[in-house]
Design an enzyme around this catalytic site. Structure first.
Site, PDB file in Angstrom:
ATOM      1  N   CYS A   1       0.833  -1.202   0.000  1.00  0.00           N
ATOM      2  CA  CYS A   1       0.000   0.000   0.000  1.00  0.00           C
ATOM      3  C   CYS A   1       0.868   1.253   0.000  1.00  0.00           C
ATOM      4  O   CYS A   1       0.591   2.211  -0.720  1.00  0.00           O
ATOM      5  CB  CYS A   1      -0.936  -0.009   1.210  1.00  0.00           C
ATOM      6  SG  CYS A   1      -1.970   1.469   1.339  1.00  0.00           S
TER       7      CYS A   1
ATOM      8  N   CYS B   1      -4.949  -2.854   7.119  1.00  0.00           N
ATOM      9  CA  CYS B   1      -5.784  -1.656   7.046  1.00  0.00           C
ATOM     10  C   CYS B   1      -7.204  -1.931   6.570  1.00  0.00           C
ATOM     11  O   CYS B   1      -8.157  -1.398   7.120  1.00  0.00           O
ATOM     12  CB  CYS B   1      -5.112  -0.609   6.161  1.00  0.00           C
ATOM     13  SG  CYS B   1      -4.545  -1.227   4.569  1.00  0.00           S
TER      14      CYS B   1
END
Length: 379
Positions: free
Chosen positions: A107, A204
């Site tokens: 990410c 996340c």
């Protein structure tokens, strides 16, 4: 930490605001230092807004409050398409292949310091800033170095090892010089709503949900047998993807099943037979290896460190750095030897290298071995 305003008013910094205390204080410090600060809230995941589990809406609410408090404009951008294509599909493919990926590293590489950075530049930003516990130094030639955060307990350089020179040259990590308790103190003194907000944990896009429940939505579980090194069935698993190497919890095997009475650990996966291999005792040879292979290398300087140079590395985030050397680098693959055997080296995870305070880069682990001859046999 009230900083006198330098003449930074012509330098626009867009802060990635997550709704947490770290990014809030990042914006606060930059504002105090006189920068032209704007905030940007990234929505990287679709599908939560109609569910009971909905952190994004709460986080955005906190971000709006922070921006109002600091009197900075806010951009709200949806990067969920980029996240799905560049991070989540890879995450699923790795689990299907029996590996254990680290999506937070990807990410950072593909979304926060690529999609967000590129978008911020179109908004006229000179820099982006995030609430990471890491530091950037620059030499007189403009070369950037990624350094560990000063708070050893919070250092996040492990998750940032993929960043290249261009990304570092356009990034700021204002809280990298601070320790977490002081960051919370600054937030409280500035009356920021996030000052006592709990730190986010876990992957996340999964957040507080149960990992198994989440993964089942995307990958069909294939139950199978847990076997010992002799091939004897000693238990059953609900799916290989739910187990990582070195895992002790969740095997459902009593410690006394074998002769030794030692606890059982997951040590290997056989994808062909859908079997999880378990061993007794954390010192079992199947759990401990001195060599690893890795590919998909990312070096902060742009090139691999010198071979056989004394380095330190870690194969998981919370592990202390371990002495090692890179023995070879060929066709994008490296062979690494540690001074001492490492427990539960896990394919799909990252090995990240350090020299003192400097993070040199890293690579994704492809295999773990007891000797060089074992590596050659595997080729």
């Amino acid at each position: 930490m009230q900083t006198s305003k330098q003449d930074n008013s012509n330098i626009k910094v867009i802060v990635g605001l997550s709704g947490g205390v770290d990014s809030s204080v990042t914006a606060l410090l930059l504002k105090q230092q006189g920068y032209d600060v704007e905030g940007l809230f990234m929505k990287n995941w679709e599908g939560d807004d109609t569910e009971d589990y909905c952190p994004a809406a709460e986080d955005l609410k906190d971000v709006l409050a922070i921006c109002e408090k600091l009197d900075i404009p806010l951009h709200v951008e949806n990067f969920s398409g980029e996240y799905w294509d560049r991070v989540f599909e890879h995450f699923l493919a790795e689990y299907q292949s029996g590996r254990t990926p680290n999506p937070d590293i990807l990410c950072n590489k593909e979304v926060k310091f690529k999609a967000f950075l590129e978008h911020a530049m179109t908004l006229g930003a000179d820099y982006i800033a995030t609430g990471h516990y890491a530091r950037i130094s620059r030499d007189e030639n403009g070369q950037c170095y990624l350094l560990k955060g000063l708070d050893n307990n919070k250092d996040q350089s492990y998750f940032l090892y993929t960043l290249q020179q261009h990304q570092l040259s356009k990034s700021m990590f204002p809280i990298g010089e601070l320790e977490k308790p002081y960051v919370r103190q600054l937030a409280e003194e500035a009356d920021l709503i996030t000052h006592d907000k709990k730190d986010s944990t876990g992957i996340c896009f999964i957040g507080e949900r149960k990992f198994k429940d989440f993964l089942q939505q995307f990958l069909p579980a294939q139950p199978g047998d847990i076997v010992n090194t002799e091939g004897e069935v000693i238990g059953h698993h609900e799916g290989l993807m739910y187990h990582t190497l070195g895992q002790r919890k969740g095997l459902g095997i009593g410690g006394g099943f074998g002769d030794s009475g030692l606890p059982w650990f997951s040590a290997d996966k056989n994808l062909e037979t859908n079997q999880l291999i378990a061993v007794q005792g954390s010192d079992h040879p199947l759990l401990n290896h001195a060599f690893l292979t890795a590919d998909t290398c990312d070096w902060v300087s742009g090139h691999c460190p010198a071979l056989k140079q004394a380095l330190k590395a870690k194969v998981r985030y919370r592990q202390p750095e371990q002495p090692c050397q890179i023995l070879s680098e060929k066709n994008g693959e490296i062979i690494v030897q540690f001074d001492e055997e490492q427990t539960a080296i896990t394919p799909g995870q990252s090995v990240v290298f350090y020299e003192g305070e400097t993070c040199l880069g890293g690579a994704i682990i492809t295999g773990r071995y007891h000797s060089l001859s074992e590596i050659n046999e595997d080729k």
